[in-house]
Write a protein that holds these residues in place. Structure first.
Motif, short mmCIF file in Angstrom:
data_model
loop_
_atom_site.label_atom_id
_atom_site.label_comp_id
_atom_site.label_asym_id
_atom_site.label_seq_id
_atom_site.Cartn_x
_atom_site.Cartn_y
_atom_site.Cartn_z
N GLU A 101 0.86 -1.18 0.00
CA GLU A 101 0.00 0.00 0.00
C GLU A 101 0.90 1.24 0.00
N PHE A 102 0.50 2.27 -0.73
CA PHE A 102 1.27 3.51 -0.77
C PHE A 102 0.51 4.61 -0.05
N VAL A 103 1.21 5.32 0.83
CA VAL A 103 0.61 6.44 1.56
C VAL A 103 1.48 7.67 1.32
N SER A 104 0.85 8.76 0.92
CA SER A 104 1.55 10.01 0.64
C SER A 104 2.10 10.62 1.93
N ALA A 105 3.23 11.29 1.83
CA ALA A 105 3.91 11.84 3.01
C ALA A 105 3.07 12.87 3.76
N ASP A 106 2.14 13.52 3.09
CA ASP A 106 1.31 14.52 3.76
C ASP A 106 0.10 13.88 4.44
N GLN A 107 0.00 12.55 4.37
CA GLN A 107 -1.08 11.81 5.03
C GLN A 107 -0.50 10.97 6.17
N ARG A 108 -1.35 10.56 7.09
CA ARG A 108 -0.90 9.77 8.24
C ARG A 108 -1.01 8.28 7.92
N PRO A 109 0.08 7.51 8.06
CA PRO A 109 -0.02 6.07 7.86
C PRO A 109 -0.76 5.43 9.03
N THR A 110 -1.66 4.53 8.75
CA THR A 110 -2.44 3.89 9.81
C THR A 110 -2.34 2.38 9.68
N GLY A 111 -2.36 1.70 10.81
CA GLY A 111 -2.30 0.24 10.80
C GLY A 111 -1.50 -0.28 11.97
N ASP A 112 -1.61 -1.56 12.21
CA ASP A 112 -0.92 -2.17 13.35
C ASP A 112 0.48 -2.60 12.93
N PHE A 113 1.34 -1.62 12.59
CA PHE A 113 2.69 -1.92 12.15
C PHE A 113 3.52 -2.43 13.33
N ARG A 114 4.22 -3.52 13.11
CA ARG A 114 5.10 -4.07 14.14
C ARG A 114 6.56 -3.74 13.88
N VAL A 115 6.87 -3.44 12.62
CA VAL A 115 8.23 -3.07 12.23
C VAL A 115 8.15 -1.83 11.35
N VAL A 116 9.02 -0.85 11.63
CA VAL A 116 9.15 0.35 10.79
C VAL A 116 10.58 0.41 10.28
N LEU A 117 10.75 0.44 8.96
CA LEU A 117 12.07 0.61 8.34
C LEU A 117 12.15 2.04 7.82
N LEU A 118 12.94 2.84 8.49
CA LEU A 118 12.98 4.29 8.23
C LEU A 118 14.34 4.68 7.70
#
Length: 389
Positions: A101-118
């Protein structure tokens, strides 16, 4: 901050994540040293195990991180529509059907993420905004893995991570990169770390303040190339349809709409943050504009519709994030050739040290230098050679 408290990254693990993938940059580059992933990406995908997780990847340039996540469900949070195009191209190139899924940077990502690769972006303002958003967006305990190349990694990164998520583990550096691991222990309702979305700066040429979102080019002050165009805008006359290509916060196109009475102005940029800024500024200046002005996120002029532009204003980039690559500007100039009306013109401003002379001769019958200073040259280009080569 602790160092070495996390198990070392496995060379086999992070190598294997990319070994079976055919990954290419978008747009294609003439610089053979530039790859679709780097050492920071290798550290990110090898830092923590990912099995049947929902993973958020942030600032993935060409889709390498998303594709390396394999069967995991992936959300790609990006400012760049070029990144999305690159990711989709690499998916097709590898005949994959991942759940992305793609989410634009000006929007808030939502979901039960367990890992974030930043992956650390070029703009620390954007990085700070992303940390503030993540702090209040993660709905489950999560591991936040952050990495950047050593030569670009600000000394402020660990402190910014600690402020957002608490103690940081620093993994021993490899591949000329460093990696940091943070833990988001629970849902946080505290919004005290949130940053103002827009920052306003005064533009003397327009006698007004224009908004810039985090990561928007030249957010703090007008850059020299744009200033040279504005200084010469009185030369514009009998202008019809105008495109501000690579518009940033829209300053050039808005100046035309305020001062030159065009038929229409379209602001185009590949950055979501730039387009959010441009739309904010269109709204602020709406009552003073002499023509309809719209803003569109696009990979250059590929989505351009409507009348062919009679004037394209182009202050092109020569970086893609940290990578220096003149291909980006050349590509926008080539797109301009195809889009222009028969009597159209391009106003191209470039850093003096960049050699655009031959590209201009290859693409336009007529060219002249309108203005220059110690750092920038402003060209007027016309009679595009659309049928050559």
């Amino acid at each position: 901050m602790s160092e070495g408290t996390h198990p070392p990254v496995s060379p086999a693990a992070d190598h294997d994540a990319f070994a079976g993938l055919r990954l290419e940059r978008h747009p294609p580059t003439r610089n053979r040293s530039l790859k679709a992933y780097n050492g920071a990406d290798r550290l990110l995908v090898g830092a923590v195990p990912m099995h049947n997780q929902r993973v958020l990847v942030v600032n993935d340039e060409h889709g390498a991180l998303a594709l390396a996540c394999g069967a995991n469900t992936v959300c790609s949070w990006t400012d760049s529509c070029i990144s999305e195009v690159a990711t989709r191209d690499n998916i097709r190139r590898n005949a994959l059907s991942p759940d992305i899924e793609f989410v634009s940077a000006d929007q808030r990502p939502t979901g039960d993420f367990r890992v974030v690769l930043l992956r650390v972006p070029k703009s620390l303002d954007l990085f700070g905004y992303q940390l503030a958003m993540l702090r209040t967006s993660l709905s489950q305990p999560a591991i936040i893995v952050t990495a950047g190349m050593d030569k670009h990694l600000s000394s402020r990164i660990p402190a910014m991570l600690e402020q957002a998520f608490g103690p940081v583990e620093r993994i021993p550096g490899r591949y000329k990169a460093h990696c940091f691991i943070s833990h988001n222990p629970a849902v946080r309702e505290d919004n005290s770390t949130a940053l103002p979305f827009f920052r306003y700066s005064h533009v003397p040429h327009l006698d007004c303040e224009l908004a810039g979102a985090p990561g928007c080019f030249s957010r703090e002050q007008l850059d020299g190339g744009a200033r040279l165009i504005l200084d010469n805008l009185h030369r514009v006359s009998d202008v019809g349809h105008v495109v501000d290509l690579g518009c940033g916060n829209g300053v050039l196109g808005l100046a035309v709409a305020l001062q030159c009475k065009p038929m229409s102005v379209q602001l185009v940029d590949e950055s979501a943050m730039a387009i959010a800024s441009a739309r904010e500024n269109i709204g602020v200046l709406a009552s003073d504009l002499h023509a309809p002005v719209s803003a569109m996120q696009s990979d250059g002029l590929l989505k351009l519709a409507g009348p062919s532009p009679d004037l394209i204003l182009l202050n092109p980039p020569f970086h893609q994030q940290f990578a220096i690559d003149e291909t980006l500007g050349w590509r926008l100039l080539e797109q301009s050739v195809q889009a222009l009306s028969d009597s159209g013109r391009v106003w191209l401003v470039v850093n003096r040290h960049l050699r655009y002379d031959q590209r201009i001769k290859d693409l336009f019958e007529q060219s002249s230098v309108l203005a220059s200073n110690r750092k920038f040259v402003l060209w007027e280009l016309s009679d595009p050679l659309k049928n050559r080569g």
